[in-house]
Every structure is written in C-alpha cells, then in structure tokens.
Design an enzyme around this catalytic site. Structure first.
Site, short mmCIF file in Angstrom:
data_model
loop_
_atom_site.label_atom_id
_atom_site.label_comp_id
_atom_site.label_asym_id
_atom_site.label_seq_id
_atom_site.Cartn_x
_atom_site.Cartn_y
_atom_site.Cartn_z
CG ASP A 33 6.06 15.24 10.15
OD1 ASP A 33 6.34 14.51 9.17
OD2 ASP A 33 5.21 14.93 11.01
CB VAL A 60 1.27 20.55 2.88
CG1 VAL A 60 2.71 20.29 3.29
CG2 VAL A 60 0.47 19.25 2.82
CG ASN A 82 7.69 12.62 1.38
OD1 ASN A 82 7.70 11.59 0.72
ND2 ASN A 82 7.59 12.62 2.71
CE1 TYR A 147 -1.00 7.75 -1.30
CE2 TYR A 147 -1.01 6.35 -3.25
CZ TYR A 147 -0.32 7.00 -2.25
OH TYR A 147 1.05 6.91 -2.19
CE LYS A 151 0.99 10.08 -3.57
NZ LYS A 151 2.12 10.96 -3.16
#
Length: 252
Positions: A33, A60, A82, A147, A151
C-alpha cells in the site's frame, strides 16, 4: 514452500478482501500500500485471523519501489493489480497533474508491476495476474474521464500480455465489478452529488444502482472468490478475458 501473492492497494476495500481471502486459503500474501502504516495494520488483522502476511510500502507509479518489493518477496506466483484512486470533475476543470496521476496508478502501475514479476513467473513457468478493472472498463460516466480512460486501457493491456505470455503457464485476466461499497466509492458519492446537483441519496439510487437490474452493490467477497477461480487449475486456459460482476448492467 507456500505460493506467494502480491496485492497492491491492499490496506483496505477490495484489496484487503482479496489479501485476507488468499491468506486464509494458504497463500503467503504481500500486502502493499502507499501507506506502510495502513499495510501493517491490515497485516496484523490477517495474522490475527491465522494468515501469513507481510507489509510493504509501494507506490505503483515508481518502478524503483516495485523492483525493491519484488526483490524482497523472492518470488511471486500471483499478482493482483488493485491499487487505485478516483477524481470526479469535468474535463475543463480536471487538474492536469491529477489526470496524469490517475493514469500512472491505474494503468502504468499495473504495467510496471506486471513487467517486474514476469521474469520470475517465466522462470517458474507459472503465474497468475489479476487486474481489478471496473464497470468503467466497459462503459463511461461523465466527470470521470481519467478513470474511464485508464480502466478501458487495462482491458487492452491484459489482452496484449495474454498473447505475450501464452507460451508459458501464465494467465492474465481483468475483473470488472460495478459499484462496490468501499471508502473510495463512499468518497465519490459527495463529489457526484455536487457535480450533478442532486442529493447523495439520489446519487446512490439514480446513478450507482439504477443501471443495475439487481439493484445491489457488489460485495468484496464476490471479487475475492472470483480471484480464487482465476488462479485455480480450472482457469488455466482462461487468459486475456474480462469477467464482469455488474448485476446485469451491461446486459441491457
């Protein structure tokens, strides 16, 4: 030696549910995290429930941090991409740095992390990569341009890597749930109410649940169970696929 799973953005919400589920089924889980304190808190909860888990700090969007985490892990059998953030705004008002950050975390991040684990997976001739997409990998909503773009891109990325890894026992798939009642979604409710000029209750009823014939938020355990299937022997030939948990949304 037990198999190792790396879950990004695993301190809460969907990531934590997946990490906890994998730990309860015998995996050594690397709970990563952005906040090491939050990751450690999640690990404590998992260990208290009898699971094997370790915490690590991971942004990330930074390849150097990814490499460090992979080195410390030793081997990775399952990767769950995720980590995510959200920002609700019209494109005219969308801060450029926020737009880029969303792309970095939701699309470039999974690419960098996948790139880092593939040599290990190829060396073992085994790997399972799960990308957590969204209903917005398939459809669009206003005020979420970054977003939605990220995605949508995740599905294309998964298909390309499925072809690149077909010569090994490696699979990559994308799970696309509609709205899941997590802190990320809770934060969106107020933002969407402001953008649309409606109440928060109307956001839930008219925007989030109205397109779903089943009229229900997706539970995090449903996603964790889908991960279990995708990493099982039963799904060894399922790769480059998009698994949609949307209560019938896209059937219309």
């Amino acid at each position: 030696m037990s198999q190792t799973a790396l879950v990004t953005g695993a301190a809460g919400g969907i990531g934590y549910a997946i990490a906890h589920h994998l730990a309860m089924t015998g995996y050594r889980v690397i709970v990563s995290d952005l906040s090491i304190e939050s990751a450690q808190y999640a690990v404590t909860a998992i260990v208290n429930d009898g699971g094997n888990a370790e915490a690590c700090e991971l942004n990330v969007a930074l390849e150097s941090q990814i490499a460090s985490v992979i080195d410390q892990a030793g081997h990775i059998d399952v990767l769950v991409n995720n980590a995510g953030i959200q920002h609700v705004s019209s494109l005219e008002d969308f801060p450029a740095d926020r737009w880029k950050l969303i792309i970095d975390i939701l699309l470039t991040g999974p690419a960098f992390t996948t790139k880092a684990v593939l040599p290990l997976m190829r060396g073992n001739n085994f790997g399972r990569i799960i990308n957590i997409g969204s209903i917005h990998s398939l459809i669009a909503s206003p005020f979420k341009s970054a977003y939605v773009a990220a995605k949508h891109g995740l599905i294309g990325f998964s298909k390309a890597i499925a072809l690149e890894t077909a010569d090994n026992d490696i699979t990559i798939n994308t799970i696309c749930p509609s709205y899941v009642k997590t802190s990320l979604v809770e934060a969106q409710i107020a933002s969407q109410a402001k953008q649309h000029g409606i109440s928060e209750e109307e956001v839930i009823e008219k925007i989030m649940l109205a397109p779903m014939p089943k009229k229900s938020f997706i539970d995090t355990q449903e996603i964790a169970d889908t991960v279990s299937y995708l990493i099982s022997p039963a799904a060894r030939n399922m790769t480059g696929q998009t698994i949609v948990l949307d209560g019938g949304w896209t059937a219309r």
